[in-house]
Design an enzyme around this catalytic site. Sequence first.
Site, PDB file in Angstrom:
ATOM      1  N   LYS A 171       0.837  -1.197   0.000  1.00 41.25           N
ATOM      2  CA  LYS A 171       0.000   0.000   0.000  1.00 41.25           C
ATOM      3  C   LYS A 171       0.878   1.256   0.000  1.00 41.25           C
ATOM      4  O   LYS A 171       0.652   2.187  -0.777  1.00 41.25           O
ATOM      5  CB  LYS A 171      -0.900  -0.015   1.237  1.00 41.25           C
ATOM      6  CG  LYS A 171      -2.084   0.903   1.128  1.00 41.25           C
ATOM      7  CD  LYS A 171      -2.966   0.798   2.373  1.00 41.25           C
ATOM      8  CE  LYS A 171      -3.756  -0.492   2.384  1.00 41.25           C
ATOM      9  NZ  LYS A 171      -4.516  -0.679   3.638  1.00 41.25           N
ATOM     10  N   ARG A 221      -3.248   3.215   8.480  1.00 42.68           N
ATOM     11  CA  ARG A 221      -3.576   2.030   7.668  1.00 42.68           C
ATOM     12  C   ARG A 221      -2.435   1.037   7.650  1.00 42.68           C
ATOM     13  O   ARG A 221      -1.283   1.398   7.479  1.00 42.68           O
ATOM     14  CB  ARG A 221      -3.863   2.465   6.230  1.00 42.68           C
ATOM     15  CG  ARG A 221      -4.764   3.657   6.107  1.00 42.68           C
ATOM     16  CD  ARG A 221      -4.757   4.232   4.701  1.00 42.68           C
ATOM     17  NE  ARG A 221      -5.381   3.360   3.729  1.00 42.68           N
ATOM     18  CZ  ARG A 221      -5.381   3.605   2.428  1.00 42.68           C
ATOM     19  NH1 ARG A 221      -4.743   4.659   1.952  1.00 42.68           N
ATOM     20  NH2 ARG A 221      -5.966   2.776   1.597  1.00 42.68           N
ATOM     21  N   GLY A 253      -8.550  -6.943   3.972  1.00 43.15           N
ATOM     22  CA  GLY A 253      -9.395  -7.045   5.155  1.00 43.15           C
ATOM     23  C   GLY A 253      -8.759  -7.795   6.308  1.00 43.15           C
ATOM     24  O   GLY A 253      -9.371  -7.985   7.343  1.00 43.15           O
ATOM     25  N   MET A 259      -6.022  -6.876   7.906  1.00 38.00           N
ATOM     26  CA  MET A 259      -5.411  -5.966   8.857  1.00 38.00           C
ATOM     27  C   MET A 259      -6.366  -4.785   9.036  1.00 38.00           C
ATOM     28  O   MET A 259      -7.261  -4.581   8.253  1.00 38.00           O
ATOM     29  CB  MET A 259      -4.068  -5.484   8.314  1.00 38.00           C
ATOM     30  CG  MET A 259      -3.154  -6.619   7.901  1.00 38.00           C
ATOM     31  SD  MET A 259      -2.344  -7.396   9.281  1.00 38.00           S
ATOM     32  CE  MET A 259      -1.188  -6.139   9.672  1.00 38.00           C
ATOM     33  N   ARG A 280      -3.359  -1.372  -6.403  1.00 37.02           N
ATOM     34  CA  ARG A 280      -2.617  -2.636  -6.280  1.00 37.02           C
ATOM     35  C   ARG A 280      -3.061  -3.532  -7.417  1.00 37.02           C
ATOM     36  O   ARG A 280      -4.111  -3.294  -8.030  1.00 37.02           O
ATOM     37  CB  ARG A 280      -2.909  -3.298  -4.936  1.00 37.02           C
ATOM     38  CG  ARG A 280      -4.383  -3.620  -4.773  1.00 37.02           C
ATOM     39  CD  ARG A 280      -4.659  -4.292  -3.444  1.00 37.02           C
ATOM     40  NE  ARG A 280      -6.059  -4.114  -3.081  1.00 37.02           N
ATOM     41  CZ  ARG A 280      -6.524  -4.209  -1.845  1.00 37.02           C
ATOM     42  NH1 ARG A 280      -5.707  -4.451  -0.854  1.00 37.02           N
ATOM     43  NH2 ARG A 280      -7.793  -4.063  -1.588  1.00 37.02           N
ATOM     44  N   HIS A 315     -16.094  -7.958   1.362  1.00 43.44           N
ATOM     45  CA  HIS A 315     -15.156  -8.955   1.882  1.00 43.44           C
ATOM     46  C   HIS A 315     -15.443 -10.346   1.319  1.00 43.44           C
ATOM     47  O   HIS A 315     -14.545 -11.037   0.827  1.00 43.44           O
ATOM     48  CB  HIS A 315     -15.248  -8.958   3.406  1.00 43.44           C
ATOM     49  CG  HIS A 315     -14.352  -9.959   4.050  1.00 43.44           C
ATOM     50  ND1 HIS A 315     -14.778 -11.215   4.404  1.00 43.44           N
ATOM     51  CD2 HIS A 315     -13.040  -9.902   4.365  1.00 43.44           C
ATOM     52  CE1 HIS A 315     -13.772 -11.884   4.934  1.00 43.44           C
ATOM     53  NE2 HIS A 315     -12.704 -11.104   4.918  1.00 43.44           N
ATOM     54  N   SER A 337      10.518 -45.132 -14.582  1.00 43.62           N
ATOM     55  CA  SER A 337       9.426 -44.255 -14.185  1.00 43.62           C
ATOM     56  C   SER A 337       9.354 -44.252 -12.662  1.00 43.62           C
ATOM     57  O   SER A 337       9.204 -45.308 -12.046  1.00 43.62           O
ATOM     58  CB  SER A 337       8.115 -44.750 -14.787  1.00 43.62           C
ATOM     59  OG  SER A 337       7.062 -43.940 -14.336  1.00 43.62           O
ATOM     60  N   CYS A 381       5.462 -41.131 -12.492  1.00 45.86           N
ATOM     61  CA  CYS A 381       4.041 -41.436 -12.685  1.00 45.86           C
ATOM     62  C   CYS A 381       3.266 -41.442 -11.380  1.00 45.86           C
ATOM     63  O   CYS A 381       2.104 -41.783 -11.335  1.00 45.86           O
ATOM     64  CB  CYS A 381       3.865 -42.763 -13.411  1.00 45.86           C
ATOM     65  SG  CYS A 381       4.478 -44.170 -12.481  1.00 45.86           S
TER      66      CYS A 381
HETATM   67  N1  LIG Z   1      -7.047   9.094   4.296  1.00 42.62           N
HETATM   68  C1  LIG Z   1      -8.184   8.521   3.929  1.00 42.62           C
HETATM   69  N2  LIG Z   1      -9.205   9.273   3.550  1.00 42.62           N
HETATM   70  C2  LIG Z   1     -10.372   8.684   3.171  1.00 42.62           C
HETATM   71  N3  LIG Z   1     -10.591   7.366   3.144  1.00 42.62           N
HETATM   72  C3  LIG Z   1      -9.578   6.571   3.497  1.00 42.62           C
HETATM   73  C4  LIG Z   1      -8.333   7.114   3.928  1.00 42.62           C
HETATM   74  N4  LIG Z   1      -7.524   6.095   4.226  1.00 42.62           N
HETATM   75  C5  LIG Z   1      -8.232   4.965   4.009  1.00 42.62           C
HETATM   76  N5  LIG Z   1      -9.465   5.246   3.554  1.00 42.62           N
HETATM   77  C6  LIG Z   1     -10.478   4.276   3.158  1.00 42.62           C
HETATM   78  O1  LIG Z   1     -10.770   3.440   4.232  1.00 42.62           O
HETATM   79  C7  LIG Z   1     -10.968   2.105   3.814  1.00 42.62           C
HETATM   80  C8  LIG Z   1     -10.045   1.165   4.548  1.00 42.62           C
HETATM   81  O2  LIG Z   1      -8.717   1.482   4.297  1.00 42.62           O
HETATM   82  P1  LIG Z   1      -7.519   0.553   3.867  1.00 42.62           P
HETATM   83  O3  LIG Z   1      -7.273   0.603   2.411  1.00 42.62           O
HETATM   84  O4  LIG Z   1      -6.391   0.968   4.706  1.00 42.62           O
HETATM   85  O5  LIG Z   1      -7.931  -0.888   4.327  1.00 42.62           O
HETATM   86  P2  LIG Z   1      -8.773  -1.981   3.542  1.00 42.62           P
HETATM   87  O6  LIG Z   1      -9.140  -1.490   2.191  1.00 42.62           O
HETATM   88  O7  LIG Z   1      -9.857  -2.392   4.461  1.00 42.62           O
HETATM   89  O8  LIG Z   1      -7.779  -3.188   3.435  1.00 42.62           O
HETATM   90  P3  LIG Z   1      -6.510  -3.364   2.464  1.00 42.62           P
HETATM   91  O9  LIG Z   1      -5.351  -3.376   3.393  1.00 42.62           O
HETATM   92  O10 LIG Z   1      -6.709  -4.652   1.820  1.00 42.62           O
HETATM   93  O11 LIG Z   1      -6.489  -2.231   1.508  1.00 42.62           O
HETATM   94  C9  LIG Z   1     -10.721   2.104   2.325  1.00 42.62           C
HETATM   95  O12 LIG Z   1     -11.946   2.144   1.648  1.00 42.62           O
HETATM   96  C10 LIG Z   1      -9.947   3.339   2.083  1.00 42.62           C
HETATM   97  O13 LIG Z   1     -10.155   3.856   0.798  1.00 42.62           O
HETATM   98 MG   LIG Z   2      -7.791  -0.720   0.931  1.00 37.50          MG
END
Ligand SMILES: Nc1ncnc2c1ncn2[C@@H]1O[C@H](COP(=O)(O)OP(=O)(O)OP(=O)(O)O)[C@@H](O)[C@H]1O
Ligand SMILES: [Mg+2]
Length: 904
Positions: A23, A93, A102, A104, A337, A459, A784, A852
């Site tokens: 990320k 995050r 999902g 973490m 990603r 999820h 074999s 085999c």
């Molecule tokens: N700074 C931010 N402002 C607005 N929304 C955010 C921000 N950071 C994260 N989000 C949103 O919060 C949600 C969860 O965030 P995050 O991407 O960290 O975890 P996830 O999508 O649940 O898991 P993964 O680690 O698989 O991406 C996501 O929909 C993300 O877009």
């Molecule tokens: Mg995410």
Amino acid sequence: MAKKWVYMFSEGGESMRDLLGGKGAGLAEMTRAGLPVPPGFTITTEACNEYFKNGRKFPEGMWEQTLEALREVEKMTGKKFGDPSNPLLVSVRSGAKVSMPGMMDTVLNLGLNEETLKGLAKLTQNERFAYDAYRRFIQMFGRIVMKVPGEKFDEAFEKIKQKYGAQKDTDLGVEALKEVVAEFKRIYKEHVGEDFPSDPYEQLRRAIGAVFESWFGKRAVDYRNYYGIPHDWGTAVNIVTMVFGNMGDDSGTGVTFTRDPATGEKILWGEYLPNAQGEDVVAGIRTPYKIEELKEKMPEVYEQLVKVSELLERHYKDMQDMEFTVERGKLWMLQTRAGKRTAKAAVKIAVDMVKEGIISKEEAIMRVTPEQVDQLLHPRFDEKAKEQAKAEGRYLAKGLNASPGAATGIAVFDADTAEELGKKGESVILVRPETSPDDVHGMLVAKGILTQHGGATSHAAVVARGLGKPCVAGCEAIRIDLTRRLFTVNGKVVKEGDIISIDGSTGEVFVGPITTIEPKLEEEEELLALLSWADEVRRLGVWANADYPKDARQARNFGAEGIGLCRTEHMFFEPDRLPIVHQMILAETLEERQAALDKLLPIQKEDFKGIFRVMEGLPVIIRLIDPPLHEFLPKYEDLVAEVTELRVRLEYEKDNAELKARLAEKEALLRKVAAMREANPMLGFRGVRLGVLWPEINRMQVRAIMEAACELSKEGLRVYPEIMIPVTANANELKILKELVDETARKVMEEQGVTVKYKFGTMIEIPRAALTAGEFARYAEFFSFGTNDLTQTVYGISRDDAEGKFLLAYVEKGVIPANPFQTLDREGVGRIMKMCVEEARQVRPDIEIGICGEHGGDPASIEFCHIIGLNYVSCSPFRVPIARLAAAQAALQHEYGLKKKVIV
Ligand SMILES: Nc1ncnc2c1ncn2[C@@H]1O[C@H](COP(=O)(O)OP(=O)(O)OP(=O)(O)O)[C@@H](O)[C@H]1O
Ligand SMILES: [Mg+2]
């Protein structure tokens, strides 16, 4: 100076994935490409590992560097962390090197307290929004950081919604939200034993610690174990300036893919939820709109999104999965990603990208896993059976077609029960309102997943696609009642334990079972293209194990280049032949035995002709009889029971002549069977040992093979028989058998007036055979590896006992890395194989060596076969396409140094 633990997004990039996590690297890469990413920074995976090494303390200098980076973000945004008049809010995050969706936890809206809340409300002129952000923050912080049970918040929230007659979250007004905040704080205090922390720095410190901690949370550990991800990678922590999708109808949040992750079609695919924060989409709490609707609602944002998605896909040369948020009409990118995809999509995307000139054929081969090929060849519902189910009124409802494939099983309403029943071998369909990471253990064993809420990026959908299991998500028509363990739909009730069928390709849900059919490879255009590219690069041949012409045909359709193992036992087991086989085994004299064999000869000949015809032009390895002869006779225990029963009956019917005769016959048979009993049949009188002492049977078999070959050859067919001797341990056994085979073949060819080239060879399934390979190679033109038995004999374990009693526990305890019957044990069994190959080739350089055992269809084992230079692998017909791909990947990896790049 302290080590560098913290990187601004502008300092990182894709090449720092190990350090910054996927990320963080993605956010950095997008920042540097000039895309709209909210300012932020990443705390490294090294810091996480150091945290655990340090007895769960932040490494030296990390906190100071975090504060410095925060100052930097304040400069960039013009906001201040904890400043009541213009507060900076951030998300905290997680983000490991590989995506673990999902698995973490993320905390949003961090930095809010009673003061900054008011500032936010004033600044945005939107009090409702500020309170909405605040209640979310308390909830997330409470649940994720302080482990307050999530349902406590959910229940309280529902209660207040009911009180205000609100249908959706967005129906709640400021007053209601204020009440929610107060209630949430009360719940927090009740569970944590102290007030909700108002100091933003305290909030931040705890949140960072919680992300580190979540790396060793149960669900993350389970996920890593399942996917074989090392536990010492650690997670990075990303601190990102908050942008708000919940600021009204010109705001929103969404997830979008550059191609359809289910079919692979090249369209912008995704979902959008107006006036919401990111986690609403991911958690599947509200069912979102399709991304196309954004085109009408916010055409500029949509256009921008299309551009960004094209740019990112070209940049990463792979399909991307992106998270975005729109704040008052402005687009922000929050994540990119490589997108998870179904097997079908993986193949289509790889092949399409070659055609579009984005990647090479070789890269395409490395983009698809052999398991995905396997999934593609999995069953789907028979359309007719489906139609019939509809006609019978068994159609229940339609949800989102979230992950393709078809499944039938009993409905189960919680993950623990699903796991329990699934492990017992029951087919279960996990039915949940929505799934969360806590349900993964149940999803792993379920045949399919059905959820009431949530979209195609919820999820349930994401995990199901990753696992290659069918999933119907967001099937709002069903009403699940978890306490009564049932769901109702249009007046019908489906209880736990009832059979249901789900079609993840169409979203349809049925009650009762539906017949499934096997997909046809010839219709899978892209897969065929990919496999043909694989054939160009692989060095290993791919053959199949097939005993019957129909299996051989299947194998050939799938691309098999020979039969590596045709077992002859079944030809003895057919019910119409068994009596003759009994005569042969029970014969008192050689003449009697020969008479029975003479009867079997024409029948076996026809069997061989069938296979030779199908495999015209390709080699067919036929293995002479392998099991001990008593396996063809009734079981000793059964006979004892029968004899006892007859004796008892005769007590009452002393003059019954027929009974007497039957008893005499059974007693004779029992004596014979008793005499042939063995303490350990696997190591007993079988295979070549039979051939040495009872050569008539082998002679009949060789005659049948050669007569079949000669007769077909005279018809103009090209037949390449290879005769294989099982269970050899000593070269002298081979010497004897070679004489027998050559002499019989010569006779047959003389009689038939035609020559057919044949090969003579042996199984290598006993360590002694492998250890004396040089001797063996003097007689054998081919080897074999029978790696099932070789594994048993090298390990000194019997498979049935071992798998039932301790082997799997060994794997769990980490005594051995994998079940050696599934994946070849390279250090032990593999070492012997390698020695065997080398020694044999010294004596006979052109010796043909293959495998085999079941391992011939296992990708990791196939790779090893490539490494030690085998000529081919032979596997079950259905695994032939898998083996073709695995063999190509092994070649690309070891000959050209290409790496696998697979997203599942
Ligand atoms: N700074 C931010 N402002 C607005 N929304 C955010 C921000 N950071 C994260 N989000 C949103 O919060 C949600 C969860 O965030 P995050 O991407 O960290 O975890 P996830 O999508 O649940 O898991 P993964 O680690 O698989 O991406 C996501 O929909 C993300 O877009
Ligand atoms: Mg995410």
